[in-house]
Design a protein around this motif. Sequence first.
Motif, PDB file in Angstrom:
ATOM      1  N   TYR A 140     -72.273  15.788 -34.995  1.00 54.22           N
ATOM      2  CA  TYR A 140     -71.775  15.709 -36.363  1.00 54.22           C
ATOM      3  C   TYR A 140     -71.323  17.084 -36.787  1.00 54.22           C
ATOM      4  CZ  TYR A 140     -76.607  17.153 -37.483  1.00 54.22           C
ATOM      5  OH  TYR A 140     -77.828  17.791 -37.522  1.00 54.22           O
ATOM      6  N   GLN A 162     -67.207   2.924 -38.342  1.00 55.76           N
ATOM      7  CA  GLN A 162     -68.584   3.386 -38.157  1.00 55.76           C
ATOM      8  C   GLN A 162     -69.509   2.210 -37.838  1.00 55.76           C
ATOM      9  OE1 GLN A 162     -69.608   5.548 -41.703  1.00 55.76           O
ATOM     10  NE2 GLN A 162     -68.619   7.415 -41.008  1.00 55.76           N
ATOM     11  N   VAL A 188     -70.015  11.800 -38.574  1.00 55.67           N
ATOM     12  CA  VAL A 188     -71.151  11.557 -37.676  1.00 55.67           C
ATOM     13  C   VAL A 188     -70.658  10.639 -36.562  1.00 55.67           C
ATOM     14  CG1 VAL A 188     -73.536  10.777 -37.488  1.00 55.67           C
ATOM     15  CG2 VAL A 188     -72.693  11.731 -39.650  1.00 55.67           C
ATOM     16  N   TRP A 205     -74.638   7.465 -41.026  1.00 57.97           N
ATOM     17  CA  TRP A 205     -75.654   8.501 -41.082  1.00 57.97           C
ATOM     18  C   TRP A 205     -77.055   7.903 -41.190  1.00 57.97           C
ATOM     19  CZ3 TRP A 205     -76.961  12.958 -39.659  1.00 57.97           C
ATOM     20  CH2 TRP A 205     -77.966  13.693 -40.292  1.00 57.97           C
ATOM     21  N   ARG A 213     -78.559  17.316 -34.619  1.00 58.89           N
ATOM     22  CA  ARG A 213     -77.347  17.408 -33.804  1.00 58.89           C
ATOM     23  C   ARG A 213     -77.690  17.866 -32.386  1.00 58.89           C
ATOM     24  NH1 ARG A 213     -73.066  21.804 -35.525  1.00 58.89           N
ATOM     25  NH2 ARG A 213     -74.584  23.114 -34.449  1.00 58.89           N
TER      26      ARG A 213
END
Length: 365
Positions: A140, A162, A188, A205, A213
Motif C-alpha cells: 500500500y 477492490q 491498498v 483496507w 506493509r
Amino acid sequence: MSELAPWESGDGKQPFHPDAPTQKVQRRKAPGRLQEIYKRQTEGIIVPSGNVVPRPQAAPRPIEPRARMALMVLGLAVFIGLAWAGLCFVIFSAEAGALRMVYASIGFLLAAVAGIILLLELPRMNTYRTGTFIPGVLVYGSRAQIEKVVGPMGIPPLQSGQAKGSGGGILSSVFDRSAHKTAPPEIVALHVNRGSTPELIGVEWEAVRELQRGDIVWFQTQSPTSLLMFHKLVPYAPWVSQDEATRKEVFDALRVGEIEYKDRAEHKAMGTTKVINTDADGNLVVGQGQPKPQQPRRGENTKQLGLSKQGGMLGGVDQFDQTNQEEAGTDMFRTPPEQGHDFRISDPDKPLGGYDVDPGDDNYQ
C-alpha cells in the motif's frame, strides 16, 4: 602429475574454459532494491498473545486452546440455559403462572444465544481446519508510489475492483487484540501470482488492516471479489509471524520485483517537437534509426530498359545497347564466326552488292 582431472581431485572446483557453454541467469532484485511499496514496516505492530507460526499448518489444523475453551463455554451455556428452563418448570408449580414463564424464558434465551453463536462459528472452524490458503504480499502507499510499479493505466483497476475480505465472526471481536490502523492508505493491494504472471489486485483496507506493509497475507479465493483471510479466523487461527526464511521463499514464488513499469518511448516524447526530415527524393528520414532504402532516381536504370537518356535523340549514338543478356545466346544476336572457316563476308567499305570473293569458289555459300 596427477592423472585426475582438476574437478575430480576433491576440491569441488572446475576450471573455467572460455569455450564452455554458459547460461544467463536473471538476477532477482535484492530486498534492498525492491520498490518502496514492498519494503516492510514494523513500527507500531503489537503481536497478540497465543501461538505464533511462520505459516499455516498442514490440514487438518489443530484448534487453538483459547478457541477450544470458547467452544466449550458456548456448549456449556446452551446446556445451562436448557437446564435452567427445565428446572423452573419443576420448582414452580402451575399456580406460579407468569412468574414461572419469566424465569424459564431467561434460560431459553441464554441457550438460544449461545446455540446461535455456536452454529455460526462451526463453519469458520471447519474452514480453518481443512481450508487451503495461498500467500500474497500486502502493498500500500500513495498513488505516486504504486504508479511506479503498475503505471498510470494500472491505477483505476486497483481502485475500482477492490476485493472484500471475509473470515471474521462474533468471536473475532472478543479475542482479536492485534493493532488496527485507523487511517487507510490511498491505495491498498495484494501482490499475487495466480499461475500466469505476478500482478497486483485491489483489496479493501478493512480486509488487511491488522497487518503491515510487506507482510505475507494468507488467503483463500472465494470469488473474484471476495477473499477469505486466514488472519480473520480468530480465535481458531494462530498469529502468523513474518520470519525471513518464509518471506524469502514466498517472495521467490510470487516473483516479487518482476512487476516494473517502463514508460514507452512515445510517452516520453509526448509534448515535444517532432522534426521529420526527407531526402532529395522525398523519402522520410526519421530519428536515428536505420535509414530507409533509397528509391532509384528518375532516369536511372534506363540502361536496363534500353532507352535513350533524357533529352537525347531517339536512336542516337548515345542510346544504350538494346541487346538483352538473356537474348544474347539466340541466333539473331549471335556473333558471326571467324573468317576463313565456312564462309567470308564482304568488305563493309564496298558498295552494297559488291563482293571480294571469287564466285567460282566452292567454299562460297
